[in-house]
Write an enzyme that holds these catalytic residues in place. Sequence first.
Site, short mmCIF file in Angstrom:
data_model
loop_
_atom_site.label_atom_id
_atom_site.label_comp_id
_atom_site.label_asym_id
_atom_site.label_seq_id
_atom_site.Cartn_x
_atom_site.Cartn_y
_atom_site.Cartn_z
N GLY A 160 1.08 -0.84 -0.24
CA GLY A 160 -0.16 0.03 0.45
C GLY A 160 0.88 1.37 -0.07
O GLY A 160 1.97 1.28 -0.01
N HIS A 161 0.00 2.39 0.10
CA HIS A 161 0.90 3.64 0.60
C HIS A 161 1.32 4.26 1.46
O HIS A 161 1.37 4.98 2.40
CB HIS A 161 -0.08 4.40 -0.89
CG HIS A 161 -0.04 4.49 -1.94
ND1 HIS A 161 -0.42 4.89 -2.38
CD2 HIS A 161 0.47 3.27 -3.02
CE1 HIS A 161 -0.11 4.80 -3.92
NE2 HIS A 161 -0.23 3.54 -4.38
N GLY A 162 0.84 3.50 2.72
CA GLY A 162 1.31 4.08 3.91
C GLY A 162 -0.07 4.08 4.63
O GLY A 162 -0.52 4.73 4.38
#
EC number: 3.2.1.15
Length: 391
Positions: free
Chosen positions: A236-238
């Site tokens: 994911g993107h955090g």
Amino acid sequence: MKHSIDYDSSSSYNKAVLIDVEDYGAKGDGRDDSEAFEKAWGVTCSSSQPVTFMVASDKKYKLKPLTFQGPCKSNVKVMIEGSIEASSDQSDWDGKDERHWLLFDEINDLEVGGGGTIDGNGNIWWQNSCKIKTSLPCRDAPTAMTFSNCKNLKVNDLSIRNSQQIHVSFESCSNVHASQLSISSPESSPNTDGIHVTGTQNINITNCAIQTGDDCISIVGGSQGVKAMSITCGPGHGISIGSLGSDDSENYVSDVVVDTATLTGTTNGVRIKTWQGGSGYAKRITFQNINMNNVENPIIIDQNYCDSKRPCDEQKSAVEVSDILYKNIKGTSASEIAVDFQCSKSVPCHGIVLQDINLVKEGGGTAKSSCKNVEWTKEAQTLPEPCAENY
């Protein structure tokens, strides 16, 4: 048909009315069960006694976009023990609000759980996203589960997967407890945030495992008093805070704590991102007790965020970013820059504190910091060393 259900005597649902969707015509046989769910919800929400809305196990119920509308006359518990799957026909949203699939609106003292599965069946939406097919115009896609204008809300013990876009969104809610949520979609799926928080006050998110194609958790405008604890994130993107810009009606985020998290293989770690222009603030934010495993940008503030095909021109105004604490953050960075503060020239970041940071390059070696227009201080060990100059 109404049934009585007994829980332990300490529960407000002792001797609650039980509404089973199958008593209202739901079959779980692959055909559309939306009408049966609507009928069952009408009876549920109008009950003068505490009531449980039951989705039984061992079946998969297919639903078109559906709104569970409140306010309701009594406390409601939604028990999803089986599976609910979205229609794969995009035309089912024609002429309707494309931003929602399952919407729970204006329901106070609501509890949703049961250990079941919510499947957004998002593949057809991903294939036709402008992020995948750049020649297509960008259009809204549904959020799998949206909770809007709900007070005293509990959402726990569910598996939410393959959402068309965002998986779970809390919008203009207050006093929320979200726990034990397992959220998953392919890493390549566009804009599939795990948990999205907007305009929401006093929300606790605990013990959640999130694997998506976008932010694991995104916290945006008008949100205050947010605590996320014991979070597993990746891919994911955090964990992101911000996306604040001039078009936000509630241009602030404050009093956020992210405590005890593990991020693995994400494109960002803990990120604050704001568009150039506009006003407002992101302040009193703490990231602590976080493990990073092969994360590209472990610690990042980006006041020049630009998610646009066209370059974003530099502007004089900006969202103020201040009073940010990074404490006990350890692990490995997939990129050379492990700490990256890119702040506005006109509204520099200030009150940034680094305490007990130990980030090295994945596979060994020393990581670096990059700073622009930021006032920081360090306490205890900090690796990589902060930039030699604050400005």
